[in-house]
Scaffold this motif. Structure first.
Motif, PDB file in Angstrom:
ATOM      1  N   LEU A  47       0.834  -1.202   0.000  1.00 57.53           N
ATOM      2  CA  LEU A  47       0.000   0.000   0.000  1.00 57.53           C
ATOM      3  C   LEU A  47       0.869   1.252   0.000  1.00 57.53           C
ATOM      4  O   LEU A  47       0.619   2.194  -0.761  1.00 57.53           O
ATOM      5  CB  LEU A  47      -0.938   0.005   1.204  1.00 57.53           C
ATOM      6  N   GLN A  48       1.903   1.269   0.820  1.00 54.88           N
ATOM      7  CA  GLN A  48       2.801   2.426   0.864  1.00 54.88           C
ATOM      8  C   GLN A  48       3.510   2.611  -0.476  1.00 54.88           C
ATOM      9  O   GLN A  48       3.629   3.738  -0.967  1.00 54.88           O
ATOM     10  CB  GLN A  48       3.823   2.276   1.996  1.00 54.88           C
ATOM     11  N   ALA A  49       3.963   1.527  -1.077  1.00 52.59           N
ATOM     12  CA  ALA A  49       4.638   1.619  -2.379  1.00 52.59           C
ATOM     13  C   ALA A  49       3.676   2.161  -3.437  1.00 52.59           C
ATOM     14  O   ALA A  49       4.064   2.982  -4.279  1.00 52.59           O
ATOM     15  CB  ALA A  49       5.178   0.250  -2.789  1.00 52.59           C
ATOM     16  N   THR A  50       2.426   1.729  -3.382  1.00 50.71           N
ATOM     17  CA  THR A  50       1.422   2.220  -4.331  1.00 50.71           C
ATOM     18  C   THR A  50       1.173   3.707  -4.120  1.00 50.71           C
ATOM     19  O   THR A  50       1.076   4.476  -5.079  1.00 50.71           O
ATOM     20  CB  THR A  50       0.116   1.418  -4.185  1.00 50.71           C
ATOM     21  N   ARG A  51       1.078   4.120  -2.878  1.00 51.12           N
ATOM     22  CA  ARG A  51       0.884   5.547  -2.578  1.00 51.12           C
ATOM     23  C   ARG A  51       2.030   6.378  -3.147  1.00 51.12           C
ATOM     24  O   ARG A  51       1.816   7.451  -3.715  1.00 51.12           O
ATOM     25  CB  ARG A  51       0.779   5.761  -1.070  1.00 51.12           C
ATOM     26  N   LEU A  52       3.264   5.895  -2.984  1.00 47.69           N
ATOM     27  CA  LEU A  52       4.416   6.636  -3.504  1.00 47.69           C
ATOM     28  C   LEU A  52       4.387   6.717  -5.026  1.00 47.69           C
ATOM     29  O   LEU A  52       4.684   7.759  -5.597  1.00 47.69           O
ATOM     30  CB  LEU A  52       5.717   6.002  -3.014  1.00 47.69           C
ATOM     31  N   ARG A  53       4.008   5.604  -5.685  1.00 46.77           N
ATOM     32  CA  ARG A  53       3.908   5.633  -7.150  1.00 46.77           C
ATOM     33  C   ARG A  53       2.836   6.612  -7.602  1.00 46.77           C
ATOM     34  O   ARG A  53       3.023   7.360  -8.561  1.00 46.77           O
ATOM     35  CB  ARG A  53       3.633   4.229  -7.695  1.00 46.77           C
ATOM     36  N   LEU A  54       1.694   6.612  -6.912  1.00 42.41           N
ATOM     37  CA  LEU A  54       0.628   7.544  -7.273  1.00 42.41           C
ATOM     38  C   LEU A  54       1.060   8.993  -7.045  1.00 42.41           C
ATOM     39  O   LEU A  54       0.743   9.870  -7.851  1.00 42.41           O
ATOM     40  CB  LEU A  54      -0.638   7.245  -6.475  1.00 42.41           C
ATOM     41  N   ALA A  55       1.787   9.248  -5.977  1.00 44.50           N
ATOM     42  CA  ALA A  55       2.274  10.603  -5.715  1.00 44.50           C
ATOM     43  C   ALA A  55       3.244  11.039  -6.807  1.00 44.50           C
ATOM     44  O   ALA A  55       3.204  12.184  -7.265  1.00 44.50           O
ATOM     45  CB  ALA A  55       2.945  10.675  -4.348  1.00 44.50           C
ATOM     46  N   ASP A  56       4.121  10.120  -7.265  1.00 47.05           N
ATOM     47  CA  ASP A  56       5.046  10.444  -8.352  1.00 47.05           C
ATOM     48  C   ASP A  56       4.296  10.753  -9.639  1.00 47.05           C
ATOM     49  O   ASP A  56       4.656  11.668 -10.371  1.00 47.05           O
ATOM     50  CB  ASP A  56       6.008   9.279  -8.607  1.00 47.05           C
ATOM     51  N   MET A  57       3.227   9.980  -9.903  1.00 45.90           N
ATOM     52  CA  MET A  57       2.457  10.176 -11.129  1.00 45.90           C
ATOM     53  C   MET A  57       1.696  11.486 -11.111  1.00 45.90           C
ATOM     54  O   MET A  57       1.506  12.110 -12.144  1.00 45.90           O
ATOM     55  CB  MET A  57       1.477   9.018 -11.327  1.00 45.90           C
ATOM     56  N   SER A  58       1.250  11.917  -9.932  1.00 43.77           N
ATOM     57  CA  SER A  58       0.428  13.115  -9.869  1.00 43.77           C
ATOM     58  C   SER A  58       1.220  14.352  -9.476  1.00 43.77           C
ATOM     59  O   SER A  58       0.652  15.434  -9.399  1.00 43.77           O
ATOM     60  CB  SER A  58      -0.726  12.906  -8.880  1.00 43.77           C
ATOM     61  N   GLY A  59       2.515  14.213  -9.261  1.00 42.70           N
ATOM     62  CA  GLY A  59       3.337  15.344  -8.832  1.00 42.70           C
ATOM     63  C   GLY A  59       3.197  16.582  -9.692  1.00 42.70           C
ATOM     64  O   GLY A  59       2.805  17.643  -9.195  1.00 42.70           O
ATOM     65  N   PRO A  60       3.458  16.536 -11.002  1.00 45.74           N
ATOM     66  CA  PRO A  60       3.344  17.722 -11.837  1.00 45.74           C
ATOM     67  C   PRO A  60       1.910  18.256 -11.901  1.00 45.74           C
ATOM     68  O   PRO A  60       1.697  19.459 -11.913  1.00 45.74           O
ATOM     69  CB  PRO A  60       3.799  17.257 -13.219  1.00 45.74           C
ATOM     70  N   ALA A  61       0.935  17.385 -11.890  1.00 44.45           N
ATOM     71  CA  ALA A  61      -0.455  17.831 -11.971  1.00 44.45           C
ATOM     72  C   ALA A  61      -0.840  18.582 -10.703  1.00 44.45           C
ATOM     73  O   ALA A  61      -1.568  19.559 -10.755  1.00 44.45           O
ATOM     74  CB  ALA A  61      -1.390  16.635 -12.178  1.00 44.45           C
ATOM     75  N   ARG A  62      -0.343  18.140  -9.557  1.00 49.53           N
ATOM     76  CA  ARG A  62      -0.694  18.822  -8.324  1.00 49.53           C
ATOM     77  C   ARG A  62      -0.097  20.213  -8.263  1.00 49.53           C
ATOM     78  O   ARG A  62      -0.701  21.131  -7.756  1.00 49.53           O
ATOM     79  CB  ARG A  62      -0.214  18.016  -7.114  1.00 49.53           C
TER      80      ARG A  62
END
Length: 153
Positions: free
Chosen positions: A131-146
């Motif tokens: 779950l933590q690894a998935t959260r980090l991947r999602l944060a990386d994917m949404s970084g520029p959009a945020r």
């Protein structure tokens, strides 16, 4: 075999009893090991090779969310009712693994509460790390959009 994280934390007698329910299996590259929303009646510990965990994407191919390798536990849904897979799994490379009958392992854990607690804690640790690894991947994917979103007032 005791080098795998799941088994290393178990008492030696519990590890031996658990391994009585294991048998060796292999999957060729590209083989579907299990499908999302189907009955979770077994689990695996990878000996060699790698497995992709994926989720169904409407109108597309499954999206890979994690890759597992030597010593990793494949599948945790067998431990949590209603015992259905939350993801799918596919052999990314040829895989050799130990396969366990989930019903027999649950019965063993029920009969030996100390072993059951140790297995449950280890599986919960696997779920938490994924779950933590998935959260980090999602944060990386949404970084520029945020960063493009306006700040709240």
């Amino acid at each position: 075999m005791t080098s795998t994280p799941l088994l290393r934390v178990l008492p030696a007698d519990g590890r031996e009893r658990l391994m009585e329910f294991a048998h060796e299996v292999s999957f060729p590259e590209g083989a579907r090991i299990f499908e999302e929303r189907r009955l979770a009646d077994r689990f695996w510990i990878i000996r060699t090779g790698s497995v992709n965990l994926d989720i169904q994407v409407p109108g597309g191919r499954p999206a890979v969310v994690d890759m597992l390798g030597h010593g990793d536990l494949v599948g945790w849904s067998w431990l949590v009712p209603p015992y259905t897979w939350h993801m799918g799994a596919e052999a990314f490379t040829p895989v050799r693994a130990y396969e366990f009958d989930a019903t027999a392992v649950r019965a063993l854990c029920d009969a030996d509460p100390a072993l059951g607690l140790a297995v449950t804690r280890r599986v919960l640790d696997v779920v938490a790390r994924r779950l933590q690894a998935t959260r980090l991947r999602l944060a990386d994917m949404s970084g520029p959009a945020r960063s493009a979103m306006p700040s709240p007032p």
